[in-house]
Design a protein around this motif. Sequence first.
Motif, PDB file in Angstrom:
ATOM      1  N   ILE A 200       0.930  -1.228  -0.133  1.00 36.13           N
ATOM      2  CA  ILE A 200      -0.044   0.042  -0.017  1.00 36.13           C
ATOM      3  C   ILE A 200       0.860   1.297  -0.019  1.00 36.13           C
ATOM      4  CG2 ILE A 200      -1.719   1.469   1.597  1.00 36.13           C
ATOM      5  CD1 ILE A 200      -2.788  -1.414   2.396  1.00 36.13           C
ATOM      6  N   LEU A 201       2.012   1.094   0.977  1.00 35.58           N
ATOM      7  CA  LEU A 201       2.767   2.442   0.901  1.00 35.58           C
ATOM      8  C   LEU A 201       3.683   2.578  -0.407  1.00 35.58           C
ATOM      9  CD1 LEU A 201       4.013   1.868   4.381  1.00 35.58           C
ATOM     10  CD2 LEU A 201       2.490   3.726   3.756  1.00 35.58           C
ATOM     11  N   GLY A 202       4.150   1.577  -0.955  1.00 26.13           N
ATOM     12  CA  GLY A 202       4.583   1.640  -2.294  1.00 26.13           C
ATOM     13  C   GLY A 202       4.013   2.140  -3.244  1.00 26.13           C
ATOM     14  N   VAL A 203       2.674   1.723  -3.294  1.00 30.34           N
ATOM     15  CA  VAL A 203       1.634   2.345  -4.482  1.00 30.34           C
ATOM     16  C   VAL A 203       1.398   3.656  -4.074  1.00 30.34           C
ATOM     17  CG1 VAL A 203      -0.897   2.165  -5.301  1.00 30.34           C
ATOM     18  CG2 VAL A 203       0.772   0.091  -4.954  1.00 30.34           C
ATOM     19  N   MET A 204       1.355   3.951  -2.816  1.00 25.31           N
ATOM     20  CA  MET A 204       1.161   5.457  -2.557  1.00 25.31           C
ATOM     21  C   MET A 204       2.181   6.480  -2.901  1.00 25.31           C
ATOM     22  SD  MET A 204       0.445   7.039   1.387  1.00 25.31           S
ATOM     23  CE  MET A 204       2.033   7.333   1.763  1.00 25.31           C
ATOM     24  N   GLY A 205       3.469   5.726  -2.827  1.00 25.23           N
ATOM     25  CA  GLY A 205       4.693   6.598  -3.156  1.00 25.23           C
ATOM     26  C   GLY A 205       4.721   7.071  -4.653  1.00 25.23           C
ATOM     27  N   GLY A 206       4.269   5.950  -5.409  1.00 30.41           N
ATOM     28  CA  GLY A 206       4.136   6.154  -6.950  1.00 30.41           C
ATOM     29  C   GLY A 206       3.030   7.014  -7.236  1.00 30.41           C
ATOM     30  N   TYR A 207       1.750   7.130  -6.537  1.00 33.45           N
ATOM     31  CA  TYR A 207       0.778   7.922  -6.589  1.00 33.45           C
ATOM     32  C   TYR A 207       1.211   9.362  -6.420  1.00 33.45           C
ATOM     33  CZ  TYR A 207      -3.585  10.149  -5.507  1.00 33.45           C
ATOM     34  OH  TYR A 207      -4.693  11.124  -5.493  1.00 33.45           O
ATOM     35  N   LEU A 208       2.008   9.633  -5.138  1.00 31.96           N
ATOM     36  CA  LEU A 208       2.371  10.884  -4.907  1.00 31.96           C
ATOM     37  C   LEU A 208       3.206  11.454  -6.117  1.00 31.96           C
ATOM     38  CD1 LEU A 208       3.394  10.483  -1.106  1.00 31.96           C
ATOM     39  CD2 LEU A 208       1.188  11.872  -2.160  1.00 31.96           C
ATOM     40  N   ILE A 209       4.204  10.804  -6.438  1.00 35.76           N
ATOM     41  CA  ILE A 209       4.996  11.372  -7.649  1.00 35.76           C
ATOM     42  C   ILE A 209       4.256  11.444  -8.883  1.00 35.76           C
ATOM     43  CG2 ILE A 209       7.087  10.617  -9.154  1.00 35.76           C
ATOM     44  CD1 ILE A 209       7.791  11.789  -6.403  1.00 35.76           C
ATOM     45  N   GLY A 210       3.296  10.631  -9.222  1.00 32.86           N
ATOM     46  CA  GLY A 210       2.580  10.516 -10.410  1.00 32.86           C
ATOM     47  C   GLY A 210       1.623  11.916 -10.312  1.00 32.86           C
ATOM     48  N   THR A 211       1.008  11.919  -9.262  1.00 30.31           N
ATOM     49  CA  THR A 211      -0.010  13.121  -9.367  1.00 30.31           C
ATOM     50  C   THR A 211       0.661  14.765  -9.013  1.00 30.31           C
ATOM     51  OG1 THR A 211      -0.163  12.728  -6.873  1.00 30.31           O
ATOM     52  CG2 THR A 211      -1.807  11.826  -8.532  1.00 30.31           C
ATOM     53  N   LEU A 212       1.683  14.621  -8.225  1.00 31.46           N
ATOM     54  CA  LEU A 212       2.367  15.817  -7.698  1.00 31.46           C
ATOM     55  C   LEU A 212       3.459  16.231  -8.745  1.00 31.46           C
ATOM     56  CD1 LEU A 212       2.747  15.395  -3.991  1.00 31.46           C
ATOM     57  CD2 LEU A 212       0.937  16.413  -5.132  1.00 31.46           C
ATOM     58  N   LYS A 213       4.112  15.244  -9.418  1.00 31.88           N
ATOM     59  CA  LYS A 213       5.408  15.816 -10.249  1.00 31.88           C
ATOM     60  C   LYS A 213       5.104  15.125 -11.650  1.00 31.88           C
ATOM     61  CE  LYS A 213      10.387  15.103 -10.400  1.00 31.88           C
ATOM     62  NZ  LYS A 213      10.655  16.507 -10.447  1.00 31.88           N
ATOM     63  N   LEU A 214       4.491  14.265 -11.972  1.00 32.35           N
ATOM     64  CA  LEU A 214       4.397  13.756 -13.216  1.00 32.35           C
ATOM     65  C   LEU A 214       2.995  14.384 -14.221  1.00 32.35           C
ATOM     66  CD1 LEU A 214       5.759  10.245 -12.731  1.00 32.35           C
ATOM     67  CD2 LEU A 214       7.050  12.201 -13.407  1.00 32.35           C
ATOM     68  N   GLY A 215       2.149  15.035 -13.255  1.00 36.48           N
ATOM     69  CA  GLY A 215       0.845  15.330 -13.811  1.00 36.48           C
ATOM     70  C   GLY A 215      -0.320  14.343 -14.032  1.00 36.48           C
ATOM     71  N   PHE A 216      -0.230  13.268 -13.504  1.00 38.93           N
ATOM     72  CA  PHE A 216      -1.349  12.435 -13.821  1.00 38.93           C
ATOM     73  C   PHE A 216      -2.440  13.255 -12.692  1.00 38.93           C
ATOM     74  CE2 PHE A 216       2.011   9.561 -14.690  1.00 38.93           C
ATOM     75  CZ  PHE A 216       1.592   8.814 -15.851  1.00 38.93           C
ATOM     76  N   SER A 217      -3.746  12.748 -13.123  1.00 38.15           N
ATOM     77  CA  SER A 217      -4.829  13.179 -12.148  1.00 38.15           C
ATOM     78  C   SER A 217      -5.134  11.998 -10.962  1.00 38.15           C
ATOM     79  CB  SER A 217      -6.276  13.322 -13.007  1.00 38.15           C
ATOM     80  OG  SER A 217      -6.618  12.081 -13.060  1.00 38.15           O
ATOM     81  N   GLY A 218      -5.281  12.506  -9.970  1.00 35.65           N
ATOM     82  CA  GLY A 218      -5.313  11.364  -8.839  1.00 35.65           C
ATOM     83  C   GLY A 218      -6.286  10.470  -9.010  1.00 35.65           C
ATOM     84  N   PRO A 219      -7.621  10.568  -9.501  1.00 32.14           N
ATOM     85  CA  PRO A 219      -8.733   9.645  -9.753  1.00 32.14           C
ATOM     86  C   PRO A 219      -8.045   8.779 -10.710  1.00 32.14           C
ATOM     87  CG  PRO A 219      -9.624  11.580  -9.453  1.00 32.14           C
ATOM     88  CD  PRO A 219      -8.124  12.023  -9.577  1.00 32.14           C
ATOM     89  N   ALA A 220      -7.758   9.250 -11.903  1.00 32.30           N
ATOM     90  CA  ALA A 220      -7.110   8.423 -13.080  1.00 32.30           C
ATOM     91  C   ALA A 220      -6.052   7.435 -12.670  1.00 32.30           C
ATOM     92  CB  ALA A 220      -6.583   9.333 -14.270  1.00 32.30           C
TER      93      ALA A 220
END
Lengths: 284, 264
Positions: free
Chosen positions: A189-209
């Motif tokens: 869960i924490l690993g996926v959360m790490g990817g989510y944080l970078i994906g949404t905060l740095k790489l420009g992905f939308s959170g829900p997507a």
Amino acid sequence: MGRATAAPTAPREPGRVNSPTPLAFRPLDWVAALGRATIGLCRSTGAVALFALTGLSHLLRPPFHPRLFLRAFLEIAWFSLPVVGLTAVFTGMVLALQSFSGFSRFGAEGAVANVVVLSITRELGPVLAGLMVSGRIGAAFAAEIGTMRVTDQIDALTTLSTDPMKYLVTPRLLAGILAMPLLVLVADILGVMGGYLIGTLKLGFSGPAYLKATLDFLQWMDVVSGLVKAAVFGFVVALLGTWCGYTSRGGAQGVGAATTAAVVSSSILILALDYVLTEAFFAR
Amino acid sequence: MSEAQAPDTRTPKIRLRGLKKSFNGKPVLDGVDLDVMPGRSMVILGGSGTGKSVTIKCILGLIEPDEGTIEIDGRNVLTMSRRERAAVLDRTGMLFQNGALFDSLPVWENVCFKLLAQGRISREKARQRAVEALVDVGLGMGVGEMDPASLSGGMQKRVALARAIASQPDIIFFDEPTTGLDPIMGAVIDGLIVDCVKRLGATAVTITHDMASARRIGDDAAMLHKGRIVWTGPAAELGHTGNPLVDQFARGEREGPIAMELRR
């Protein structure tokens, strides 16, 4: 007079030609060394297997030591959580960055969430948690039990009508098998959360997507295979930690050697078994 | 052998016959024969490496001998089933040279470890019982809550003694009980050992280098030399037994048969 000081010559070994260098190639010596190493490996493997079977057999025979199990369980599942959690978070973050950077070369940036969740749940969660727990718990088990061995505490257990295997080994083996999957589930869960944080905060992905891509792509088998690996790795860490401690000899140096051996052997076995289990789960 | 004592016809509490043990081909015990009579305190003397600790570890089942018999109450423990042997060993207590207290447990749990592990007593009662046992060996009530590592060597020995006798065993083994203690503390520990053994009516086997301790603790003594018992007799005779090996050892003399052998 001139030849009075001849150096004494070393006696010649019968049947062997005196070689000019000490490192002469002698094929039979190499074969003998290989044979000795093979026999030693077989003997050690058999001894560890018997040790494991004896330890597990005590799960079926009272008396039980629930307090010791609980202590070992908390040590693995709770007190290892900070180090395993941090490892998982940073691994997820790095994975997101690396996969985004790599996939952008052929326009597949959208697969970042899938790669992160698959890598974490199937491989990196259990393997990295196993390696971290090996360094933390395997070493602690080996050091504690090894110290007990060299200070006669294990003999004292026997004289106090307590089976040392039942008291020292069995609770730790069970804790390793049961605590590691729990730890790896949190690490996933924490690993996926790490990817989510970078994906949404740095790489420009939308959170829900990002979350939708993660959940849509994830299958139960991905998580279950990782948890099975975690249980096996937990068993390996506990087994080799207790084995190396239980068989340690020779004071402080022996305990140090046992600790090193526990960490090195369990780390290598984790990596080897990871391949075997991956082959079993996913090879077609 | 001393001829002053009338022969005791009772079955020995412990009887060793032809006990042999080698390590890596080097014999340590080479046919040990020894009788320890019920209710007596036997002291085994001998130089370093003569096999004293190996002898009691064989009796306790911590080391399997290569040959020989070990009888307790007339029954050979080496041919018993695991369960029977465990039942016999359940009636023994052991004080280790370094105490061997469990670091991970407070003192009171160390003292009542056997009773707790076997579920013979609740934790609350064990705590009370441990305090009583600690008072018996001259330690205050507060010691029960302390960690073993925070105790001095003498206090650790007392706690180990309390643990050895807490389950009221029939046979108690003492491995170098006064090693590392000052003479006064050594005498205190010896006194406690004598009191506890007498109070329990137990049979005691002590191994020691300390001759003052041997005379204080022992009713009988035996000398182990080169893996064999070379003399047995009353502990009071130590120093004037007529056996040159024992007399030299008891007096701590440099010259004599033991020193001669070392020089060869």
